[in-house]
Write a protein that holds these residues in place. Structure first.
Motif, PDB file in Angstrom:
ATOM      1  N   TRP A  62       0.839  -1.180   0.000  1.00  0.00           N
ATOM      2  CA  TRP A  62       0.000   0.000   0.000  1.00  0.00           C
ATOM      3  C   TRP A  62       0.882   1.240   0.000  1.00  0.00           C
ATOM      4  CZ3 TRP A  62      -4.760  -0.641   3.556  1.00  0.00           C
ATOM      5  CH2 TRP A  62      -5.733   0.311   3.256  1.00  0.00           C
ATOM      6  N   ASN A  63       0.583   2.188  -0.866  1.00  0.00           N
ATOM      7  CA  ASN A  63       1.330   3.447  -0.891  1.00  0.00           C
ATOM      8  C   ASN A  63       0.922   4.333   0.276  1.00  0.00           C
ATOM      9  OD1 ASN A  63       2.698   2.834  -3.276  1.00  0.00           O
ATOM     10  ND2 ASN A  63       1.011   3.588  -4.516  1.00  0.00           N
ATOM     11  N   TYR A  64       1.914   4.955   0.887  1.00  0.00           N
ATOM     12  CA  TYR A  64       1.686   5.888   1.982  1.00  0.00           C
ATOM     13  C   TYR A  64       2.885   6.815   2.049  1.00  0.00           C
ATOM     14  CZ  TYR A  64       4.989   3.075   4.722  1.00  0.00           C
ATOM     15  OH  TYR A  64       6.102   2.418   5.183  1.00  0.00           O
ATOM     16  N   GLU A  65       2.692   7.951   2.691  1.00  0.00           N
ATOM     17  CA  GLU A  65       3.809   8.882   2.842  1.00  0.00           C
ATOM     18  C   GLU A  65       3.741   9.559   4.197  1.00  0.00           C
ATOM     19  OE1 GLU A  65       3.907  12.422   0.418  1.00  0.00           O
ATOM     20  OE2 GLU A  65       1.738  12.476   0.285  1.00  0.00           O
ATOM     21  N   TYR A  66       4.924   9.743   4.764  1.00  0.00           N
ATOM     22  CA  TYR A  66       5.004  10.485   6.018  1.00  0.00           C
ATOM     23  C   TYR A  66       5.061  11.969   5.700  1.00  0.00           C
ATOM     24  CZ  TYR A  66       5.718   6.415   8.963  1.00  0.00           C
ATOM     25  OH  TYR A  66       5.536   5.235   9.658  1.00  0.00           O
ATOM     26  N   VAL A  67       4.174  12.740   6.314  1.00  0.00           N
ATOM     27  CA  VAL A  67       4.203  14.189   6.211  1.00  0.00           C
ATOM     28  C   VAL A  67       5.270  14.721   7.164  1.00  0.00           C
ATOM     29  CG1 VAL A  67       2.844  16.306   6.550  1.00  0.00           C
ATOM     30  CG2 VAL A  67       1.766  14.253   5.594  1.00  0.00           C
ATOM     31  N   ASN A  68       5.342  14.105   8.326  1.00  0.00           N
ATOM     32  CA  ASN A  68       6.405  14.342   9.298  1.00  0.00           C
ATOM     33  C   ASN A  68       6.507  13.068  10.132  1.00  0.00           C
ATOM     34  OD1 ASN A  68       4.578  14.546  11.608  1.00  0.00           O
ATOM     35  ND2 ASN A  68       4.073  16.591  10.855  1.00  0.00           N
ATOM     36  N   GLU A  69       7.301  13.064  11.178  1.00  0.00           N
ATOM     37  CA  GLU A  69       7.520  11.813  11.915  1.00  0.00           C
ATOM     38  C   GLU A  69       6.298  11.318  12.671  1.00  0.00           C
ATOM     39  OE1 GLU A  69       9.506  13.604  16.027  1.00  0.00           O
ATOM     40  OE2 GLU A  69      10.677  12.311  14.709  1.00  0.00           O
ATOM     41  N   LYS A 108      -9.419   2.725  -2.152  1.00  0.00           N
ATOM     42  CA  LYS A 108     -10.594   2.718  -3.023  1.00  0.00           C
ATOM     43  C   LYS A 108     -11.635   1.807  -2.400  1.00  0.00           C
ATOM     44  CE  LYS A 108     -12.001   1.940  -7.797  1.00  0.00           C
ATOM     45  NZ  LYS A 108     -12.748   3.167  -7.892  1.00  0.00           N
ATOM     46  N   GLY A 109     -12.798   2.377  -2.101  1.00  0.00           N
ATOM     47  CA  GLY A 109     -13.875   1.599  -1.513  1.00  0.00           C
ATOM     48  C   GLY A 109     -14.941   1.278  -2.543  1.00  0.00           C
ATOM     49  N   GLU A 110     -15.978   0.614  -2.105  1.00  0.00           N
ATOM     50  CA  GLU A 110     -17.089   0.283  -2.984  1.00  0.00           C
ATOM     51  C   GLU A 110     -17.878   1.535  -3.352  1.00  0.00           C
ATOM     52  OE1 GLU A 110     -21.235  -2.151  -2.546  1.00  0.00           O
ATOM     53  OE2 GLU A 110     -19.425  -3.134  -1.792  1.00  0.00           O
ATOM     54  N   ASN A 111     -17.986   2.479  -2.403  1.00  0.00           N
ATOM     55  CA  ASN A 111     -18.802   3.665  -2.607  1.00  0.00           C
ATOM     56  C   ASN A 111     -18.014   4.943  -2.858  1.00  0.00           C
ATOM     57  OD1 ASN A 111     -21.476   2.481  -2.189  1.00  0.00           O
ATOM     58  ND2 ASN A 111     -20.688   2.049  -0.155  1.00  0.00           N
ATOM     59  N   LEU A 112     -16.718   4.949  -2.526  1.00  0.00           N
ATOM     60  CA  LEU A 112     -15.903   6.137  -2.762  1.00  0.00           C
ATOM     61  C   LEU A 112     -14.439   5.818  -2.544  1.00  0.00           C
ATOM     62  CD1 LEU A 112     -15.760   8.734   0.081  1.00  0.00           C
ATOM     63  CD2 LEU A 112     -16.499   6.409   0.492  1.00  0.00           C
ATOM     64  N   ASP A 113     -13.602   6.707  -3.063  1.00  0.00           N
ATOM     65  CA  ASP A 113     -12.174   6.670  -2.760  1.00  0.00           C
ATOM     66  C   ASP A 113     -11.965   7.542  -1.536  1.00  0.00           C
ATOM     67  OD1 ASP A 113     -11.935   5.201  -5.057  1.00  0.00           O
ATOM     68  OD2 ASP A 113     -11.048   6.797  -6.246  1.00  0.00           O
ATOM     69  N   VAL A 114     -11.247   7.020  -0.551  1.00  0.00           N
ATOM     70  CA  VAL A 114     -11.092   7.697   0.724  1.00  0.00           C
ATOM     71  C   VAL A 114      -9.645   8.123   0.927  1.00  0.00           C
ATOM     72  CG1 VAL A 114     -11.296   7.424   3.228  1.00  0.00           C
ATOM     73  CG2 VAL A 114     -12.950   6.329   1.731  1.00  0.00           C
ATOM     74  N   ASP A 115      -9.463   9.386   1.308  1.00  0.00           N
ATOM     75  CA  ASP A 115      -8.162   9.870   1.761  1.00  0.00           C
ATOM     76  C   ASP A 115      -8.150   9.771   3.273  1.00  0.00           C
ATOM     77  OD1 ASP A 115      -7.168  10.545  -0.778  1.00  0.00           O
ATOM     78  OD2 ASP A 115      -8.172  12.482  -0.710  1.00  0.00           O
ATOM     79  N   ALA A 116      -6.983   9.450   3.809  1.00  0.00           N
ATOM     80  CA  ALA A 116      -6.893   9.282   5.251  1.00  0.00           C
ATOM     81  C   ALA A 116      -5.549   9.765   5.760  1.00  0.00           C
ATOM     82  CB  ALA A 116      -7.081   7.813   5.619  1.00  0.00           C
ATOM     83  N   HIS A 117      -5.515   9.987   7.055  1.00  0.00           N
ATOM     84  CA  HIS A 117      -4.231  10.270   7.707  1.00  0.00           C
ATOM     85  C   HIS A 117      -4.207   9.574   9.061  1.00  0.00           C
ATOM     86  CE1 HIS A 117      -6.733  13.682   9.165  1.00  0.00           C
ATOM     87  NE2 HIS A 117      -5.994  13.623  10.251  1.00  0.00           N
ATOM     88  N   MET A 118      -2.992   9.303   9.512  1.00  0.00           N
ATOM     89  CA  MET A 118      -2.790   8.624  10.774  1.00  0.00           C
ATOM     90  C   MET A 118      -1.821   9.441  11.609  1.00  0.00           C
ATOM     91  SD  MET A 118      -1.470   4.718  11.429  1.00  0.00           S
ATOM     92  CE  MET A 118      -2.867   4.011  10.553  1.00  0.00           C
ATOM     93  N   VAL A 119      -2.166   9.618  12.868  1.00  0.00           N
ATOM     94  CA  VAL A 119      -1.338  10.355  13.813  1.00  0.00           C
ATOM     95  C   VAL A 119      -0.700   9.344  14.765  1.00  0.00           C
ATOM     96  CG1 VAL A 119      -1.322  12.095  15.637  1.00  0.00           C
ATOM     97  CG2 VAL A 119      -2.874  12.349  13.677  1.00  0.00           C
ATOM     98  N   LEU A 120       0.604   9.427  14.902  1.00  0.00           N
ATOM     99  CA  LEU A 120       1.340   8.577  15.835  1.00  0.00           C
ATOM    100  C   LEU A 120       1.751   9.447  17.008  1.00  0.00           C
ATOM    101  CD1 LEU A 120       3.640   6.763  13.250  1.00  0.00           C
ATOM    102  CD2 LEU A 120       1.356   6.109  14.015  1.00  0.00           C
ATOM    103  N   ASP A 121       1.245   9.139  18.184  1.00  0.00           N
ATOM    104  CA  ASP A 121       1.478   9.977  19.357  1.00  0.00           C
ATOM    105  C   ASP A 121       2.292   9.194  20.380  1.00  0.00           C
ATOM    106  OD1 ASP A 121       1.301  11.416  21.776  1.00  0.00           O
ATOM    107  OD2 ASP A 121      -0.632  12.256  21.194  1.00  0.00           O
ATOM    108  N   GLU A 122       3.571   9.523  20.460  1.00  0.00           N
ATOM    109  CA  GLU A 122       4.461   8.823  21.387  1.00  0.00           C
ATOM    110  C   GLU A 122       4.106   9.125  22.837  1.00  0.00           C
ATOM    111  OE1 GLU A 122       9.228   8.164  22.046  1.00  0.00           O
ATOM    112  OE2 GLU A 122       8.562  10.016  21.099  1.00  0.00           O
ATOM    113  N   GLU A 123       3.810  10.373  23.138  1.00  0.00           N
ATOM    114  CA  GLU A 123       3.537  10.773  24.524  1.00  0.00           C
ATOM    115  C   GLU A 123       2.331  10.038  25.099  1.00  0.00           C
ATOM    116  OE1 GLU A 123       2.119  14.749  26.869  1.00  0.00           O
ATOM    117  OE2 GLU A 123       3.621  15.008  25.295  1.00  0.00           O
ATOM    118  N   ASP A 124       1.242   9.992  24.339  1.00  0.00           N
ATOM    119  CA  ASP A 124       0.031   9.307  24.803  1.00  0.00           C
ATOM    120  C   ASP A 124      -0.011   7.846  24.387  1.00  0.00           C
ATOM    121  OD1 ASP A 124      -0.965  11.553  26.096  1.00  0.00           O
ATOM    122  OD2 ASP A 124      -2.002  12.266  24.302  1.00  0.00           O
TER     123      ASP A 124
END
Length: 153
Positions: free
Chosen positions: A19-26, A34-50
């Motif tokens: 799967w293609n993905y890119e880090y915006v920052n660390e 691509k879903g059945e009803n739409l293509d979805v953009d997403a982002h994931m937050v990695l929180d070390e402190e919490d």
């Protein structure tokens, strides 16, 4: 759990899925599906402190100001029956997201756990897009548009 361990599990998941993905920052990465009803953009937050991993999938259009009240009712009705994750909307901007997360305190994050967060998130957004669109553009009331199995009454 340190940030590197979160990165390792996330990277392993995306590589296993090819799967293609890119880090915006660390602490932030972007990807899509691509879903059945739409293509979805997403982002994931990695929180070390919490020690959290939180994913947001983005609804493809902003909710216009005059529709935010009725969409808020719909999202509340949907969220009431969900066990994992939730829909949320910014009343000021009209941005709509589905959010899932993983509390990694004192736990090892594995690619399988990341997979569960990602696929649950995309599946729920894709599942409810027709419902949201029916209320947003079809003028159907939130109470009417949800199937009886998707309400508690």
């Amino acid at each position: 759990m340190d940030l590197q361990a979160l990165h390792d599990a996330v990277d392993a998941f995306f590589k296993e899925e090819e799967w293609n993905y890119e880090y915006v920052n660390e602490r932030l990465l972007r990807f899509g599906m691509k879903g059945e009803n739409l293509d979805v953009d997403a982002h994931m937050v990695l929180d070390e402190e919490d020690r959290e991993l939180v994913m947001y999938s983005e609804f493809p259009v902003k909710v216009p100001p005059e529709k935010r009240g009725v969409i808020a009712e719909l999202l509340t009705r949907i969220n009431y029956v969900l066990r994992h994750g939730n829909f949320e909307m910014s009343f000021d901007e009209g941005d709509l997201y589905f959010r899932t997360g993983l509390d990694a305190a004192d736990a090892e994050v594995t690619p399988t756990l990341v997979r569960n967060v990602v696929f649950r998130n995309f599946w729920m957004m894709d599942r409810y897009v027709p419902t949201i669109m029916s209320v947003l553009y079809g003028g159907i009331s939130p109470k009417v548009v949800l199937e009886p199995s998707e309400t508690m009454s």
